[in-house]
Write an enzyme that holds these catalytic residues in place. Structure first.
Site, PDB file in Angstrom:
ATOM      1  N   SER A  28      -4.196  -0.479 -10.640  1.00 60.33           N
ATOM      2  CA  SER A  28      -5.139  -0.168  -9.561  1.00 60.33           C
ATOM      3  C   SER A  28      -5.678   1.246  -9.706  1.00 60.33           C
ATOM      4  CB  SER A  28      -4.450  -0.330  -8.208  1.00 60.33           C
ATOM      5  OG  SER A  28      -3.987  -1.653  -8.038  1.00 60.33           O
ATOM      6  N   ASN A  29      -4.799   2.223  -9.983  1.00 57.75           N
ATOM      7  CA  ASN A  29      -5.243   3.604 -10.160  1.00 57.75           C
ATOM      8  C   ASN A  29      -6.128   3.755 -11.390  1.00 57.75           C
ATOM      9  OD1 ASN A  29      -3.942   5.850  -8.277  1.00 57.75           O
ATOM     10  ND2 ASN A  29      -2.502   4.152  -8.450  1.00 57.75           N
ATOM     11  N   LYS A  48       6.687  -5.452  -9.841  1.00 57.71           N
ATOM     12  CA  LYS A  48       6.358  -4.180  -9.191  1.00 57.71           C
ATOM     13  C   LYS A  48       6.159  -4.443  -7.704  1.00 57.71           C
ATOM     14  CE  LYS A  48       3.045  -0.421  -8.866  1.00 57.71           C
ATOM     15  NZ  LYS A  48       1.637  -0.005  -9.004  1.00 57.71           N
TER      16      LYS A  48
END
Length: 329
Positions: free
Chosen positions: A64-65, A188
């Site tokens: 996502s980052n 995760k």
């Protein structure tokens, strides 16, 4: 139930795969030219080297980052290839790379996972499919992951992040069932549910700093619950905050792993306080923090907005305390 998920083999493909050590991982940022929004490969490489030198156990590209949703397939492969090259050139040849390869279909995800292996990836990180949300019941999600696991040359780490997938929140029963597949080697937990992480880690005999277990990796999804992840039997942290203060993240992990519990908890409080400024401001905030303290970072791709000067300064001041620790380590 004990799950045996060796980190070295999958589907009869290469057996010399880099293992996943316990510790802190960063979902690396993808850097762009501020004017053209083209990939800034030199900065991507520089950032990967800085993180490895800070003691991180591994890197994640196109999470996502990493703005995976803003990148083409070709760019995703270029980013992963550049990251592998940077690590190897800096002497971190055994540092594993996890690649975000989520696509909407089983076919597309398997194809991208095969390409990710050629680009230098060691594992893949996958969200559940969510575009056709109404049809994505537990059976559909289970079938998606097992089909991808059957076809992917790289082992899968499942990514439980309800905020990114229309609220789909995989429960511990489903995650434990999926862990029975030999090519699914971790989860995760960006959901932040430490109770769920505890149940999955226990059922899978997850790897910890003190025991190899089955090799299954139970990752906390943010650095603000590092100690909690360790206390829950977790294996590591994949944290956006590690892009900014990797040394502090590693220090919290190591203190707890060494039995220095009170010191770890004290530093965790400072880390959690600082990380909130990054979490709240998301990708633009994390990039602005890197820019403020390391001289590079830039901006996210549109449609994400750039922060105004007032917000940039607010973030810089908000993380000042934890960054003073970062500079000391």
């Amino acid at each position: 139930m004990t799950v045996t998920n060796g980190n070295g083999t999958s589907n009869g493909h290469r057996t010399s795969r880099r293992t996943l050590p316990c510790g802190i991982y960063a979902p690396t940022m993808t850097f762009f030219d501020p004017d053209t929004e083209d990939l800034d490969i030199p900065t991507i490489k520089k950032h990967a080297e800085r993180l490895a030198q800070a003691g991180l156990a591994g890197l994640v590209t196109l999470g996502s980052n990493g703005e995976a949703v803003h990148c083409t397939r070709e760019e995703k492969l270029e980013i992963t290839k550049a990251t592998r090259e940077a690590l190897d050139a800096a002497g971190f040849t055994e540092t594993p790379i996890i690649v975000g390869t989520t696509e909407g279909s089983v076919r597309g995800t398997i194809e991208l996972s095969k390409l990710a292996e050629k680009a230098g990836g060691d594992y893949v990180l996958l969200l559940p499919p969510s575009y056709f949300r109404a049809q994505m019941d537990e059976e559909a999600i289970y079938n998606y992951f097992t089909a991808v696991a059957d076809g992917s040359p790289l082992p899968l780490i499942l990514y439980n992040y309800p905020g990114a997938v229309s609220g789909i929140d995989m429960d511990s029963d489903l995650l434990i069932k999926l862990a029975e597949h030999p090519n699914i080697v971790g989860t995760k937990f960006t959901c932040g549910n430490t109770g769920k992480l505890t149940r999955v880690a226990l059922a899978t005999d997850a790897k910890t700093p003190w025991a190899e277990g089955s090799g299954y990796m139970a990752f906390g999804g943010m650095c603000d619950f590092t100690v909690q992840t360790l206390a829950s039997g977790g294996s590591g942290i994949i944290a956006g905050g590690a892009n900014v203060m990797p040394k502090v993240c590693v220090k919290v992990w190591n203190l707890y792993a060494e039995g220095k519990t009170e010191e770890a908890i004290a530093l965790q409080k400072m880390l959690s306080k600082g990380d909130w400024f990054l979490t709240k401001a998301a990708i633009a905030g994390t990039k602005s923090a890197i820019q403020s303290y390391f001289g590079y970072g830039g901006f996210p791709r549109r449609p994400l907005k750039r922060l105004d000067r007032e917000r940039v300064e607010y973030i810089r001041e908000g993380i000042k305390e934890v960054m003073e620790w970062e500079k000391k380590l």
